[in-house]
Design a protein around this motif. Structure first.
Motif, PDB file in Angstrom:
ATOM      1  N   ARG A  41       0.853  -1.190   0.000  1.00  0.00           N
ATOM      2  CA  ARG A  41       0.000   0.000   0.000  1.00  0.00           C
ATOM      3  C   ARG A  41       0.888   1.240   0.000  1.00  0.00           C
ATOM      4  O   ARG A  41       1.177   1.835   1.031  1.00  0.00           O
ATOM      5  N   ARG A  43       1.945   5.124  -1.666  1.00  0.00           N
ATOM      6  CA  ARG A  43       1.412   6.312  -2.331  1.00  0.00           C
ATOM      7  C   ARG A  43       2.562   7.169  -2.813  1.00  0.00           C
ATOM      8  O   ARG A  43       3.651   7.167  -2.224  1.00  0.00           O
ATOM      9  N   ARG A  45       4.622  10.283  -3.041  1.00  0.00           N
ATOM     10  CA  ARG A  45       4.855  11.493  -2.221  1.00  0.00           C
ATOM     11  C   ARG A  45       5.427  12.609  -3.082  1.00  0.00           C
ATOM     12  O   ARG A  45       4.991  13.747  -3.006  1.00  0.00           O
ATOM     13  N   GLU A  66       5.730   6.809  -0.211  1.00  0.00           N
ATOM     14  CA  GLU A  66       5.456   6.663   1.220  1.00  0.00           C
ATOM     15  C   GLU A  66       4.560   5.458   1.441  1.00  0.00           C
ATOM     16  O   GLU A  66       3.614   5.224   0.677  1.00  0.00           O
ATOM     17  N   CYS A  67       4.858   4.693   2.463  1.00  0.00           N
ATOM     18  CA  CYS A  67       4.046   3.531   2.803  1.00  0.00           C
ATOM     19  C   CYS A  67       2.822   4.000   3.589  1.00  0.00           C
ATOM     20  O   CYS A  67       2.950   4.705   4.587  1.00  0.00           O
ATOM     21  N   ARG A  68       1.656   3.580   3.161  1.00  0.00           N
ATOM     22  CA  ARG A  68       0.436   3.980   3.846  1.00  0.00           C
ATOM     23  C   ARG A  68       0.271   3.265   5.184  1.00  0.00           C
ATOM     24  O   ARG A  68      -0.495   3.710   6.037  1.00  0.00           O
ATOM     25  N   ASP A  69       0.980   2.152   5.378  1.00  0.00           N
ATOM     26  CA  ASP A  69       0.829   1.390   6.611  1.00  0.00           C
ATOM     27  C   ASP A  69       1.811   1.822   7.698  1.00  0.00           C
ATOM     28  O   ASP A  69       1.415   2.036   8.845  1.00  0.00           O
TER      29      ASP A  69
END
Length: 329
Positions: A41, A43, A45, A66-69
């Motif tokens: 997951r 996104r 940046r 960027e990792c959403r988690d």
């Protein structure tokens, strides 16, 4: 005879002990998962900057995900090994100019004060006999830290020729050229130091977790690890996007959130001694971000806002001090 840019870049790489840049070499493949937690997951940046010129040597250098988690921020795709750390000499996107502007704005004295503040954070702990500064460069951090710990022996480790200049200038007592994760260096330095410092080093490391494990290897049982790093959750990173200096410098591969670093250190058996989100913060971040670029000049910042910026989430650094387990890892 004047060197061509390609030859000059190869010469700089040779002095650093790195592979020569190859414009024909493709970048490393883009990751579809987070290098910290493995989540898919992600996104975007930062992907592009309108003012940046195309870079055939480092395609994708401005790609930051960027990792959403877990909120880990990393360069994606990552530049090939031979193209890393070239930003300070031949980057076309203005990062060198912003870095120099920030240095002029902040000044050597303020930089030394920041280094002394980091060293002063260990004053409540037993006086260290031996200290290794990882990624020491020219050795400015050991030079400043010696003012706070005059009876400590400071060594420096760096993959570039700069560490030898640090030794020649008397800033470190022993100069080790290479990477902390190299097996030969680990074998030579195992359980040798009371303190290991990593001041803005983890963000440059291809594998931050491996660097942390290596630091525990060279520390004596009960030794202390000092880490200063850029916090990707700070407001400047989100407000300025591609104009935030960590986003625009290809050698910054990882921005590790404080929560991730603390959890990793605890998983390795370390005790967290102290954390600080205010002391390392200086006007360097706004100065570097707002510096003039080749595409145009932004307003020059003033020194006046510096004290308020240290107390809000506009600054960009944090500090962690951790103690290693009482027995060797």
């Amino acid at each position: 005879m004047r060197r061509t840019p390609r030859t000059a870049a190869a010469h700089r790489a040779e002095r650093r002990g790195e592979p020569a840049p190859d414009p024909a070499r493709p970048p490393e493949p883009r990751r579809e998962d987070c290098p910290w937690c493995g989540s898919t997951r992600l996104r975007i940046r930062v992907r592009t900057r309108p003012s940046a010129a195309p870079d055939p040597v480092r395609p994708g250098a401005l790609g930051v995900d960027e990792c959403r988690d877990c909120a880990h921020v990393f360069r994606n795709p990552r530049p090939a090994a031979g193209e890393r750390a070239r930003h300070d000499s031949d980057a076309p996107d203005g990062s060198r100019e912003r870095h120099r502007f920030a240095e002029r704005f902040l000044g050597a004295r303020a930089s030394a004060r920041r280094h002394r503040a980091a060293a002063r954070a260990l004053l409540s702990l037993p006086e260290p006999e031996s200290w290794l500064d990882v990624g020491t460069g020219h050795g400015h951090f050991p030079e400043a830290a010696r003012e706070i710990h005059p009876y400590t022996s400071f060594d420096g480790l760096d993959p570039t020729w700069r560490v030898h200049r640090a030794w020649a200038a008397g800033r470190v007592e022993e100069a080790h050229r290479g990477h902390l994760t190299d097996p030969a260096i680990l074998a030579r330095l195992r359980c040798r130091y009371d303190v290991v410092s990593m001041v803005h080093h983890l963000e440059r490391a291809p594998d931050p977790r491996a660097e942390l494990r290596a630091a525990l290897t060279v520390l004596r049982p009960g030794g202390h690890l000092l880490v200063e790093a850029i916090d990707p959750g700070r407001a400047f990173g989100r407000l300025l996007g591609g104009r935030w200096f960590p986003h625009g410098e290809p050698h910054r591969l990882h921005l590790v959130p404080p929560a991730n670093l603390l959890a990793e250190l605890q998983a390795l058996g370390c005790a967290i001694v102290a954390t600080d989100h205010r002391a390392p913060q200086t006007p360097y971040v706004p100065a570097g971000a707002l510096a003039p670029t080749p595409a145009g000049a932004l307003p020059v910042p003033d020194r006046a806002p510096a004290p308020p910026l240290r107390r809000i989430r506009f600054s960009g650094a944090y500090r962690v001090i951790a103690r290693t387990p009482p027995s060797s890892p």
